[in-house]
Design a protein around this motif. Structure first.
Motif, PDB file in Angstrom:
ATOM      1  N   LEU A  12      39.069  14.277   1.047  1.00  0.00           N
ATOM      2  CA  LEU A  12      38.803  13.768  -0.297  1.00  0.00           C
ATOM      3  C   LEU A  12      37.303  13.851  -0.538  1.00  0.00           C
ATOM      4  N   PHE A  13      36.914  14.685  -1.478  1.00  0.00           N
ATOM      5  CA  PHE A  13      35.506  14.859  -1.830  1.00  0.00           C
ATOM      6  C   PHE A  13      35.179  13.975  -3.026  1.00  0.00           C
ATOM      7  N   GLU A  14      34.063  13.275  -2.952  1.00  0.00           N
ATOM      8  CA  GLU A  14      33.626  12.429  -4.071  1.00  0.00           C
ATOM      9  C   GLU A  14      33.187  13.313  -5.238  1.00  0.00           C
ATOM     10  N   MET A  15      33.451  12.805  -6.428  1.00  0.00           N
ATOM     11  CA  MET A  15      33.035  13.497  -7.643  1.00  0.00           C
ATOM     12  C   MET A  15      31.996  12.649  -8.371  1.00  0.00           C
ATOM     13  N   LYS A  16      31.225  13.284  -9.220  1.00  0.00           N
ATOM     14  CA  LYS A  16      30.164  12.593  -9.947  1.00  0.00           C
ATOM     15  C   LYS A  16      30.707  11.564 -10.930  1.00  0.00           C
ATOM     16  N   ASN A  17      31.968  11.703 -11.325  1.00  0.00           N
ATOM     17  CA  ASN A  17      32.563  10.758 -12.260  1.00  0.00           C
ATOM     18  C   ASN A  17      33.217   9.568 -11.549  1.00  0.00           C
ATOM     19  N   GLY A  18      33.049   9.470 -10.222  1.00  0.00           N
ATOM     20  CA  GLY A  18      33.591   8.351  -9.469  1.00  0.00           C
ATOM     21  C   GLY A  18      34.984   8.585  -8.909  1.00  0.00           C
ATOM     22  N   ARG A  19      35.595   9.682  -9.282  1.00  0.00           N
ATOM     23  CA  ARG A  19      36.932   9.995  -8.772  1.00  0.00           C
ATOM     24  C   ARG A  19      36.810  10.816  -7.492  1.00  0.00           C
ATOM     25  N   GLN A  20      37.923  11.275  -6.978  1.00  0.00           N
ATOM     26  CA  GLN A  20      37.919  12.082  -5.768  1.00  0.00           C
ATOM     27  C   GLN A  20      38.787  13.315  -5.983  1.00  0.00           C
ATOM     28  N   LYS A  21      38.413  14.407  -5.306  1.00  0.00           N
ATOM     29  CA  LYS A  21      39.167  15.659  -5.389  1.00  0.00           C
ATOM     30  C   LYS A  21      39.767  15.930  -4.023  1.00  0.00           C
ATOM     31  N   LEU A  22      41.083  16.169  -3.987  1.00  0.00           N
ATOM     32  CA  LEU A  22      41.804  16.431  -2.746  1.00  0.00           C
ATOM     33  C   LEU A  22      41.728  17.904  -2.400  1.00  0.00           C
ATOM     34  N   ALA A  23      41.443  18.182  -1.130  1.00  0.00           N
ATOM     35  CA  ALA A  23      41.410  19.557  -0.636  1.00  0.00           C
ATOM     36  C   ALA A  23      41.965  19.563   0.782  1.00  0.00           C
ATOM     37  N   TYR A  24      42.346  20.738   1.254  1.00  0.00           N
ATOM     38  CA  TYR A  24      42.852  20.856   2.614  1.00  0.00           C
ATOM     39  C   TYR A  24      42.230  22.076   3.276  1.00  0.00           C
ATOM     40  N   GLY A  25      42.168  22.028   4.590  1.00  0.00           N
ATOM     41  CA  GLY A  25      41.620  23.157   5.335  1.00  0.00           C
ATOM     42  C   GLY A  25      41.423  22.800   6.795  1.00  0.00           C
ATOM     43  N   GLU A  26      40.967  23.775   7.559  1.00  0.00           N
ATOM     44  CA  GLU A  26      40.712  23.561   8.983  1.00  0.00           C
ATOM     45  C   GLU A  26      39.484  22.688   9.210  1.00  0.00           C
ATOM     46  N   SER A  27      38.572  22.702   8.243  1.00  0.00           N
ATOM     47  CA  SER A  27      37.324  21.942   8.316  1.00  0.00           C
ATOM     48  C   SER A  27      36.911  21.603   6.884  1.00  0.00           C
ATOM     49  N   PRO A  28      35.917  20.723   6.723  1.00  0.00           N
ATOM     50  CA  PRO A  28      35.444  20.441   5.354  1.00  0.00           C
ATOM     51  C   PRO A  28      34.938  21.696   4.649  1.00  0.00           C
ATOM     52  N   GLU A  29      34.279  22.567   5.383  1.00  0.00           N
ATOM     53  CA  GLU A  29      33.763  23.812   4.791  1.00  0.00           C
ATOM     54  C   GLU A  29      34.904  24.712   4.333  1.00  0.00           C
ATOM     55  N   ASP A  30      35.945  24.796   5.147  1.00  0.00           N
ATOM     56  CA  ASP A  30      37.115  25.589   4.785  1.00  0.00           C
ATOM     57  C   ASP A  30      37.784  25.003   3.545  1.00  0.00           C
ATOM     58  N   ALA A  31      37.898  23.683   3.496  1.00  0.00           N
ATOM     59  CA  ALA A  31      38.495  23.018   2.335  1.00  0.00           C
ATOM     60  C   ALA A  31      37.690  23.307   1.066  1.00  0.00           C
ATOM     61  N   LEU A  32      36.363  23.296   1.172  1.00  0.00           N
ATOM     62  CA  LEU A  32      35.526  23.622   0.013  1.00  0.00           C
ATOM     63  C   LEU A  32      35.723  25.067  -0.429  1.00  0.00           C
ATOM     64  N   ASN A  33      35.860  25.967   0.522  1.00  0.00           N
ATOM     65  CA  ASN A  33      36.094  27.374   0.175  1.00  0.00           C
ATOM     66  C   ASN A  33      37.415  27.537  -0.562  1.00  0.00           C
ATOM     67  N   ILE A  34      38.427  26.795  -0.158  1.00  0.00           N
ATOM     68  CA  ILE A  34      39.705  26.846  -0.859  1.00  0.00           C
ATOM     69  C   ILE A  34      39.554  26.283  -2.268  1.00  0.00           C
ATOM     70  N   LEU A  35      38.793  25.193  -2.409  1.00  0.00           N
ATOM     71  CA  LEU A  35      38.547  24.638  -3.741  1.00  0.00           C
ATOM     72  C   LEU A  35      37.796  25.624  -4.627  1.00  0.00           C
ATOM     73  N   ARG A  36      36.874  26.380  -4.062  1.00  0.00           N
ATOM     74  CA  ARG A  36      36.110  27.363  -4.855  1.00  0.00           C
ATOM     75  C   ARG A  36      37.025  28.422  -5.451  1.00  0.00           C
ATOM     76  N   ILE A  37      38.116  28.717  -4.773  1.00  0.00           N
ATOM     77  CA  ILE A  37      39.088  29.676  -5.300  1.00  0.00           C
ATOM     78  C   ILE A  37      39.847  29.059  -6.473  1.00  0.00           C
ATOM     79  N   ARG A  38      40.166  27.780  -6.368  1.00  0.00           N
ATOM     80  CA  ARG A  38      40.990  27.099  -7.364  1.00  0.00           C
ATOM     81  C   ARG A  38      40.228  26.609  -8.574  1.00  0.00           C
TER      82      ARG A  38
END
Length: 68
Positions: A12-38
């Motif tokens: 769960l990554f924090e967002m500037k609006n106070g909410r959180q964005k759910l992502a999945y992956g082998e690591s936090p970096e992998d999860a961010l890369n998947i989010l960049r696609i979406r």
């Protein structure tokens, strides 16, 4: 080789609006890369990429009210 041979986690990554964005992956970096696609560049700019927590599937119900 199947991607299921490597464990994946939920983050769960924090967002500037106070909410959180759910992502999945082998690591936090992998999860961010998947989010960049979406997500668009504008949506990615709303994330704090260094502020996250690792959760398991059972914990997801505790956080679902804050997903953005």
């Amino acid at each position: 080789m199947s991607s299921f041979s490597n464990p994946h986690y939920m983050y769960l990554f924090e967002m500037k609006n106070g909410r959180q964005k759910l992502a999945y992956g082998e690591s936090p970096e992998d999860a961010l890369n998947i989010l960049r696609i979406r997500l668009s560049d504008k949506e990615m700019a709303e994330l704090f990429t260094d502020r996250f927590i690792k959760i398991n599937q059972r914990q997801l119900q505790e956080y679902v009210h804050n997903l953005g």
